[in-house]
Design a protein around this motif. Structure first.
Motif, PDB file in Angstrom:
ATOM      1  N   GLY A  25       1.255  -1.280   0.282  1.00  0.00           N
ATOM      2  CA  GLY A  25      -0.153  -0.182  -0.273  1.00  0.00           C
ATOM      3  C   GLY A  25       0.853   1.254   0.037  1.00  0.00           C
ATOM      4  O   GLY A  25       2.087   1.190   0.551  1.00  0.00           O
ATOM      5  N   ILE A  26       0.336   2.482  -0.381  1.00  0.00           N
ATOM      6  CA  ILE A  26       0.844   3.845  -0.316  1.00  0.00           C
ATOM      7  C   ILE A  26       0.224   4.464  -0.479  1.00  0.00           C
ATOM      8  O   ILE A  26      -0.249   4.685  -1.603  1.00  0.00           O
ATOM      9  N   ALA A  27       0.213   5.118   0.351  1.00  0.00           N
ATOM     10  CA  ALA A  27      -0.884   5.921   1.035  1.00  0.00           C
ATOM     11  C   ALA A  27      -0.388   7.390   0.073  1.00  0.00           C
ATOM     12  O   ALA A  27       0.415   8.908   1.433  1.00  0.00           O
ATOM     13  N   GLY A  28      -0.455   7.941  -1.127  1.00  0.00           N
ATOM     14  CA  GLY A  28      -0.672   9.473  -0.721  1.00  0.00           C
ATOM     15  C   GLY A  28       1.042   8.994  -2.032  1.00  0.00           C
ATOM     16  O   GLY A  28       1.151   8.221  -2.263  1.00  0.00           O
ATOM     17  N   ALA A  29       0.519   9.755  -3.036  1.00  0.00           N
ATOM     18  CA  ALA A  29       1.857   9.367  -4.358  1.00  0.00           C
ATOM     19  C   ALA A  29       1.782  11.554  -4.594  1.00  0.00           C
ATOM     20  O   ALA A  29       2.505  11.465  -5.997  1.00  0.00           O
ATOM     21  N   GLY A  70       5.353   9.258  -2.538  1.00  0.00           N
ATOM     22  CA  GLY A  70       4.637   8.251  -2.521  1.00  0.00           C
ATOM     23  C   GLY A  70       4.961   7.812  -4.036  1.00  0.00           C
ATOM     24  O   GLY A  70       5.156   7.000  -4.964  1.00  0.00           O
ATOM     25  N   SER A  71       4.929   8.433  -4.687  1.00  0.00           N
ATOM     26  CA  SER A  71       5.265   8.435  -6.614  1.00  0.00           C
ATOM     27  C   SER A  71       6.130   8.326  -7.271  1.00  0.00           C
ATOM     28  O   SER A  71       6.614   6.718  -7.375  1.00  0.00           O
ATOM     29  N   ASN A  72       7.879   8.368  -6.704  1.00  0.00           N
ATOM     30  CA  ASN A  72       9.056   8.259  -6.778  1.00  0.00           C
ATOM     31  C   ASN A  72       9.151   6.202  -5.626  1.00  0.00           C
ATOM     32  O   ASN A  72       9.964   5.627  -5.902  1.00  0.00           O
ATOM     33  N   ALA A  91      -3.240   5.004  -2.805  1.00  0.00           N
ATOM     34  CA  ALA A  91      -4.530   6.176  -2.586  1.00  0.00           C
ATOM     35  C   ALA A  91      -4.038   7.370  -3.018  1.00  0.00           C
ATOM     36  O   ALA A  91      -2.667   8.117  -2.019  1.00  0.00           O
ATOM     37  N   ASP A  92      -4.557   8.559  -3.636  1.00  0.00           N
ATOM     38  CA  ASP A  92      -4.541  10.160  -3.153  1.00  0.00           C
ATOM     39  C   ASP A  92      -5.357  10.371  -3.991  1.00  0.00           C
ATOM     40  O   ASP A  92      -6.156  10.359  -5.026  1.00  0.00           O
ATOM     41  N   LYS A 118      -4.797  13.436 -12.637  1.00  0.00           N
ATOM     42  CA  LYS A 118      -5.468  12.855 -11.535  1.00  0.00           C
ATOM     43  C   LYS A 118      -3.850  12.110 -10.946  1.00  0.00           C
ATOM     44  O   LYS A 118      -3.428  11.657 -11.417  1.00  0.00           O
ATOM     45  N   LYS A 119      -3.253  12.018 -10.512  1.00  0.00           N
ATOM     46  CA  LYS A 119      -2.372  12.175  -9.559  1.00  0.00           C
ATOM     47  C   LYS A 119      -2.049   9.958  -9.204  1.00  0.00           C
ATOM     48  O   LYS A 119      -1.130   9.594 -10.102  1.00  0.00           O
ATOM     49  N   VAL A 120      -3.671   9.448  -9.351  1.00  0.00           N
ATOM     50  CA  VAL A 120      -2.875   8.346  -9.374  1.00  0.00           C
ATOM     51  C   VAL A 120      -2.757   7.841 -10.419  1.00  0.00           C
ATOM     52  O   VAL A 120      -2.836   7.044 -11.065  1.00  0.00           O
TER      53      VAL A 120
END
Lengths: 62, 199
Positions: free
Chosen positions: B21-25, B29-31, B47-48, B70-72
């Motif tokens: 799980g990655i909370a924030g992109a 989070g993206s890296n 999730a972002d 959207k970032k996701v």
């Protein structure tokens, strides 16, 4: 009693985690509190002689 | 076939069966997601709620032509350029103490990659009771002092990365080198946990 706070021994008369950290001016809303190796959310937990207390600040950035 | 041709069969199986799980992109989070995909992981829950903006491009794994998206969605597109065969669950949501647990329920490890101290604290409060490993970051703004970005295990399940002091509120900018170091350390902690290695 003596506790270990942030790695240093410290004499204190504080009876709870909250009492101790309040005297230190720690904002517990933006910190992770570890007591004797466990993360705690309840600041009313009593301190004991030999307790090991650590505070880790959560700051913004990401 | 994994994008990481250096993996042993055992490592590949572990990575391909794990859900992270990655909370924030954003910067973290993206890296972190990029590093995990390059490492050979294939199943991510991201999730972002936010959209890519110009100010993100100094540190986040996005491109100028993705501004406004959207970032996701933009992140999924970029990750699939590295490895097309990904199983991504994308949540276009602002994480709260109510929805964070359900969003990451299926994950073995969760990466906290949010911006504000309040959001980070909220997320940790919501996720720590789930008794899953959580990799979080605190203190990564500004330049220099790379070696002050440490990592420590707190309690049973939390690994905290950062210097715990370098705050964007104190006027330090979030910039690529230090944010990137912290994001890479978060990814490295994830794979170390999966492989049972020293963090």
């Amino acid at each position: 009693m003596t506790i270990t706070y942030q790695g240093d021994n410290e004499d204190t008369e504080a009876t709870t985690v909250w009492n101790f950290l309040n005297k230190k001016g720690v904002d517990v809303r933006s910190a992770i509190i570890e007591l004797d190796g466990e993360i705690i959310a309840d600041m009313s937990i009593p301190l004991k002689n030999g307790s090991v207390l650590n505070v880790f600040r959560i700051v913004s950035g990401g | 076939m994994s994008v990481n041709t250096y993996l042993s069969d055992e490592e590949r199986l572990i990575f391909e069966s794990a859900t992270i799980g990655i909370a924030g992109a954003g910067g973290l989070g993206s890296n972190c997601a990029m590093h995990l995909v390059r490492a050979g992981l294939k199943r991510l829950v991201i999730a972002d709620f936010d959209e890519v903006s110009e100010s993100n491009l100094n540190r986040q794994f996005f491109f100028r032509d993705q501004i406004g998206r959207k970032k996701v969605d933009a992140l999924a597109e970029n990750l699939r350029r590295i490895e097309p065969d990904l199983d991504l669950a994308l949540h276009d949501i602002r994480l709260t103490s109510e929805n964070a647990g359900p969003a990451f329920e299926e994950c073995q490890v969760i990466v906290e990659a949010l911006d504000s101290a309040e959001a980070k604290s909220m997320l940790l409060g919501a996720l720590l009771p789930m008794d899953k490993p959580i990799i979080s970051a605190s203190g990564l703004a500004g330049w220099g002092r790379s070696c002050e970005i440490g990592q420590r295990r707190i309690g049973r399940n939390l690994i905290l990365i950062g210097d715990t002091t370098s705050d964007i509120r104190s006027g330090l900018a979030p910039v690529s080198p230090r944010v990137g170091i912290a994001a890479a350390m978060e990814a490295n902690a994830v794979v170390a946990l999966l492989l049972g290695l020293e963090i």
